[in-house]
Enzyme design. Sequence first.
Site, PDB file in Angstrom:
ATOM      1  N   LYS A   1       0.815  -1.214   0.000  1.00 52.97           N
ATOM      2  CA  LYS A   1       0.000   0.000   0.000  1.00 52.97           C
ATOM      3  C   LYS A   1       0.851   1.268   0.000  1.00 52.97           C
ATOM      4  CE  LYS A   1      -3.910  -2.370   2.091  1.00 52.97           C
ATOM      5  NZ  LYS A   1      -4.929  -2.419   3.164  1.00 52.97           N
TER       6      LYS A   1
ATOM      7  N   ASP B   1     -10.078   1.743   2.708  1.00 53.42           N
ATOM      8  CA  ASP B   1     -10.036   0.903   3.904  1.00 53.42           C
ATOM      9  C   ASP B   1     -10.768   1.528   5.091  1.00 53.42           C
ATOM     10  OD1 ASP B   1      -8.683  -1.302   2.912  1.00 53.42           O
ATOM     11  OD2 ASP B   1      -6.705  -0.496   3.403  1.00 53.42           O
TER      12      ASP B   1
END
Length: 268
Positions: A65, A101
């Site tokens: 990420k 997220d």
Amino acid sequence: MDRYAVIGNPVAHSLSPEIHHAFAEQTGQRLSYEKLTAPAGGFREAADSFFATGGLGLNVTLPFKGNAFEWVHEARGAAARAKAVNTIALEDDRTAGFNTDGEGLVGDLRALGVNVAGRSLLLIGAGGAVQGVLPALVDAGAGRIVVANRTVSRARALAARYPANVESAALDGLAPGFDVVINGTSAGLKGQGALIDERIARDAVCYDMLYARDGSTPFCGWADRAGASAVADGLGMLVEQAGTAFAIWRGVRPDTRKVLEELRQGCT
């Protein structure tokens, strides 16, 4: 056919293809969705190749990420604040990075009856997963957020980017009193569940950002034995964040709770 994928290492266990194919069927979209395993240090090459061969969008999971944030042409919204990207979309030959997220976590907690506003939260870990959800937890009005990590300097550096109610701590220096405990580490992939003193989990809502189709992650099992008031794995978060990613790519929002229910039923 429009191509999408999830990239990570490991990624063989990922339910993302099943989730996005369910979304596509539900919304009448035609697309393919695959798993891409990139070697350590190989994110850039794998992402370049995927988009050069016609790919339109990537989901990004551990441990890439941060690499994705550095790779995209532009990081937007929560991704820019978090310095972590979990969704990449191709827009006019340029890549845009998003982080869904946090929205997924807050949405799943809300669906489970947990409102984080004014509550005391413990986040275990300081990597890309925790970086990705911090903006949404701050925006949701959490009263106090403590980021605890084995390497305290990483937790301290992360907390310093946020308001005064975001603090840092060592894993072995925690005291009880948290309403919600969230595991944002990948320790469960190695079978580890006991990451903190069990007194911290007692009477708290314990949430694992890792997931199992049947909900039985090592952290969830440990927290349940420690006396948590409730435990939940991250499958709901996975589905919720995927729903937001799907909407970014396809312009339509799927019924995420229906797909989550189907996934849970599939474990029996």
